[in-house]
Every structure is written in C-alpha cells, then in structure tokens.
Design an enzyme around this catalytic site. Structure first.
Site, PDB file in Angstrom:
ATOM      1  N   PHE A  66      38.861  30.569  44.452  1.00 16.96           N
ATOM      2  CA  PHE A  66      38.631  31.258  43.196  1.00 16.96           C
ATOM      3  C   PHE A  66      39.794  31.052  42.225  1.00 16.96           C
ATOM      4  O   PHE A  66      40.843  31.823  42.552  1.00 16.96           O
ATOM      5  CB  PHE A  66      37.710  32.681  43.044  1.00 16.96           C
ATOM      6  CG  PHE A  66      37.456  33.123  41.852  1.00 16.96           C
ATOM      7  CD1 PHE A  66      36.164  32.484  41.098  1.00 16.96           C
ATOM      8  CD2 PHE A  66      38.297  34.004  41.026  1.00 16.96           C
ATOM      9  CE1 PHE A  66      35.972  32.865  39.796  1.00 16.96           C
ATOM     10  CE2 PHE A  66      38.155  34.275  39.804  1.00 16.96           C
ATOM     11  CZ  PHE A  66      36.812  33.890  39.238  1.00 16.96           C
TER      12      PHE A  66
ATOM     13  N   ASP B 296      48.151  31.026  44.257  1.00 12.19           N
ATOM     14  CA  ASP B 296      47.338  31.830  43.290  1.00 12.19           C
ATOM     15  C   ASP B 296      47.230  33.126  43.960  1.00 12.19           C
ATOM     16  O   ASP B 296      46.458  33.686  44.818  1.00 12.19           O
ATOM     17  CB  ASP B 296      45.844  31.326  43.038  1.00 12.19           C
ATOM     18  CG  ASP B 296      44.923  32.284  42.250  1.00 12.19           C
ATOM     19  OD1 ASP B 296      45.452  33.531  41.939  1.00 12.19           O
ATOM     20  OD2 ASP B 296      44.039  31.915  41.738  1.00 12.19           O
TER      21      ASP B 296
ATOM     22  N   LYS C 140      45.568  40.570  37.779  1.00 13.61           N
ATOM     23  CA  LYS C 140      45.191  41.799  38.357  1.00 13.61           C
ATOM     24  C   LYS C 140      45.942  43.059  38.141  1.00 13.61           C
ATOM     25  O   LYS C 140      45.907  43.606  37.254  1.00 13.61           O
ATOM     26  CB  LYS C 140      44.368  41.579  39.265  1.00 13.61           C
ATOM     27  CG  LYS C 140      43.174  40.567  39.408  1.00 13.61           C
ATOM     28  CD  LYS C 140      42.239  40.612  40.670  1.00 13.61           C
ATOM     29  CE  LYS C 140      40.889  40.161  40.254  1.00 13.61           C
ATOM     30  NZ  LYS C 140      40.800  38.615  40.359  1.00 13.61           N
TER      31      LYS C 140
END
Ligand SMILES: *Cc1c(COP(=O)(O)O)cnc(C)c1O
Length: 396
Positions: free
Chosen positions: A136, A221, A250
């Site tokens: 993702f 990532d 995040k």
C-alpha cells in the site's frame, strides 16, 4: 444514532467505513466519545499518534509557534524546517530531505525522483518501478498505480503506466521482471495495510545488492513503520539494509499532516529548483512540532522502551494463540503487531469496541495493534484482557 453521525452521513462523502462512535477528546492512550464513554486506543490514529493524545509538550510547542509564524511558503527559508531536516539526516542513512503533507505525497515525490534521476542519467524509457503484491503506497493516481491491491484500483483506470508487481519476499519473481526499463523498486520493510507482513532479512539484502549493481533506486516506504513504530527510529535499521530513498508520514508530527522523503546525496541534483514543490510542505508550525516529537523519540531509553513493550505485547498475544484456535499467527515488530485469524475479524473488532478497546482489522482477517508508543504495560494488559474476553465470547 447520534446527531453528529447523522450530520456526517448527510454531508460527507461516504468514503470511509466508520465505527459508529464519535470521538471528542483524548489523553495519552485513552479517548472519549461524545457520550463520555472511554476507550483504550490501540489504533492510535493508524500509527500516527505516537506520543498519544493531548501531549502537553507538543501542545505547548504548537501554541508558541502558532503565535510566532504558521506559514510563509517555500519561497523563503525558515529555521524549524532546516533544523528538522538536519535532525532527520543526522539520524538516518540520508543526506537530503523534501517535506510534503502525507504519505501518498512522500511516495509521489519518491516516484518522481526515481524517474527524474534515471531520465537524466540514462535518457527516456527507463521508468519502470517494481512494487509488491499486497503493498500500500497511497490513494493518489500515481501511488494507487504503485499499490499492489486490485480492490482499491477498480474503477480508476487508466492507471499510471510503468508499475509492475511481484510477490513480496520472492527474489526469483523479482529477478524475472528486471530489465533495462527498471529505475526503482519500492518496498515496505513491513507491509502494514497488507496485514503486518515483515520482509525477510535475506530478501532485503539481496534486493539491495541487485539495486546497487544495476543502479536501480531502492525506495523504502516507511510511512507506517518509520518514526519509532518498530522500536528503532526507522524499520530498515532492524535489517541493516539502507535504501536510496525513504518515505515517511503518519507519525512524523503526531497528527499534524506531514510527509517527508529522505534520500542519499547523489540524488540531490535530480531534484533541483523547480523540479518539485509543495505549498504547505514543511511549514514552520508543523516542523516545530515534528522536531519536538523527534527529539522525544530520540531521548534516552525511549525506543528501547518501545522494543521492550512490543516484545511484552507480542508475547501476551502469542499466549492467547495457545488457547484460541481461530488465531493463526502473531507477527510484527515493536508496536506494530498483527494477529492473523482463520475467520474474518470484524466481529472481534466490534466486540472489542463495545468493551472499550479500539483496534482495527486489515486484509479481512488480520487484527492490527498500533497503540501510541507511550502505552504502558498496564494498558497493554488491559487491552489483552478485553481481547481475551471477546475471543472467549465469540469463539468460546
Ligand atoms: C498510510 C500509508 C500511506 C499513505 O499515506 P497517506 O498519508 O494516507 O497518504 C502510504 N504508504 C504506507 C505504507 C501507508 O501505511
């Protein structure tokens, strides 16, 4: 249903499957809904609220900086941005930082940098980026195109060209896709949305070797697993394998929107003046908060504490596995933990919420635990107790 929920359902796009509660206030690892019900928060804003809710240090920093200067644009220099970049570089493999506003934007920057570097060095045609199934990387068109999950791509065709997919942790499959068009490989060292699946150390080492040999850029990532989540500042540190480009978001500013891309110095020239930009990227307000957050993460014993609590939590979940046959596997690192079930997890998630514990579920069957990194052992015990009750009731 509450008035707020009715209002939201009426006026907002229904893009999220939400829990039927409206959260109003938080302190540490606890949040309260509008009715005053209390929940232990093991979602942590999806790995965002590393230092918990209502952190007084960050609140003070926010307040002071808001009075001083919130935003001026990247036409000018600001001290907090420079200092944050320096601290990230001093504590990572990298030399250069670009700030943006989200994980998807950090990955967009990484994809663009990969293509730009390759294009300038080798000319057009070398633009393929290899990504993993079940990965993702975000919801913008490029990052969606880079994501290895068909269900979230449907209906958005044509996607961006130039992405190819291979099974995660499968070196042979990767080898088969390598040709002269490949400029980058993007990997989550631990797949988060993909169900908390860690990379194998040997795999990452080999991928690194291939990338170095062929001048392919390796992107990690770490939007979900970076910034202390695994008990190291960055997840790649567990593997002893460095990327060329790292993406973060995040937890970087504990809930204020920020993304960052860190890269090695040899990539600096590919991103010169005018090559990439973001209006809001790296405002003094957010950088100041991120700086305070990063200093706390780096303070004596903090990350060690995350590792210890993570192991403690993981052992407690492993013990449940002995008693409940629906638990297939427990995995993860530090405070990103997944519990794969043999059945869909929705009823367990709902049952936990009804008893005051917030968790979520990815890939239908994987319960995911992402508590704030400041969680206490007592809170971990409490959370595990609630989960146990629910497992007992659901599957006796
Ligand atoms: C959440 C996430 C993203 C996307 O971040 P946004 O801030 O939602 O754009 C990208 N990659 C990974 C690994 C993520 O977990």
């Amino acid at each position: 249903m509450s008035e707020t929920i009715d209002m939201a359902n009426r006026y907002l796009f229904n893009t999220y499957k939400r829990h039927p509660i409206c959260l109003k206030r938080g302190k540490g690892c606890v949040v309260w809904d509008e009715e005053g019900r209390e929940y232990l928060d093991f979602v942590g804003g999806i790995a965002v609220c590393a230092l918990g809710h209502g952190n007084p240090v960050l609140a003070q920093v926010m307040f002071e900086q808001a009075k001083e200067l919130v935003h001026v644009s990247n036409l000018f220099y600001t001290r907090p941005q420079a200092e944050l970049a320096r601290l990230l570089v001093e504590n990572s493999f990298g030399d250069k930082v670009f700030f943006c506003n989200s994980g998807a934007e950090a990955n967009e920057a990484a994809i663009k940098l990969c293509r730009k570097y390759s294009n300038e060095k080798y000319g057009p045609g070398r633009h393929t980026i290899i990504s993993m199934f079940n990965s993702f990387h975000g919801r913008t068109m490029a990052t969606l195109s880079a994501t290895g999950q068909d269900k979230i791509k449907q209906g958005y065709e044509p996607l961006l060209e130039g992405f190819r997919f291979v099974p995660f942790n499968d070196l042979e499959a990767l080898g088969e896709l390598l040709d002269e068009t490949v400029c980058g490989i993007i990997i989550e060292p631990i797949q988060g949305e993909g169900g908390v699946v860690p990379a194998k150390a040997e795999y990452l080492r080999k991928v690194r070797e291939i990338c170095t040999q062929r001048d392919i850029l390796l992107i990690f990532d770490e939007v979900q697993v970076g910034m202390g989540r695994t008990g190291r500042l960055f997840a790649y540190e567990h593997y002893g394998v460095e990327p060329d480009i790292l993406t973060l978001a995040k937890a970087i500013a504990n809930g204020l929107p920020m993304g960052a891309m860190i890269a090695k110095g040899f990539l600096a020239d590919a991103f010169g003046p005018g090559s990439h930009a973001s209006t809001f990227g790296g405002t003094p307000l957010i950088c100041k908060v991120a700086l305070a957050q990063l200093k706390l993460l780096l303070s004596e014993g903090f990350l060690e504490g995350v590792r210890e609590k993570g192991e403690y939590f993981q052992r407690a979940l492993e013990r449940l596995k002995q008693d409940y046959k629906i638990i297939k596997e427990v995995r993860g690192k530090g405070l990103i933990l997944g519990m794969e079930l043999t059945i869909p997890g929705t009823d367990i998630v709902d049952g936990c919420r009804e008893r005051g514990l917030l968790i979520n579920c990815t890939q239908e069957r994987v319960l995911r635990f992402l508590p704030p990194l400041i969680v206490s052992r007592k809170e971990i015990n409490h959370g595990v107790e609630i989960l146990k009750e629910v497992l007992k009731k659901e599957k006796g």
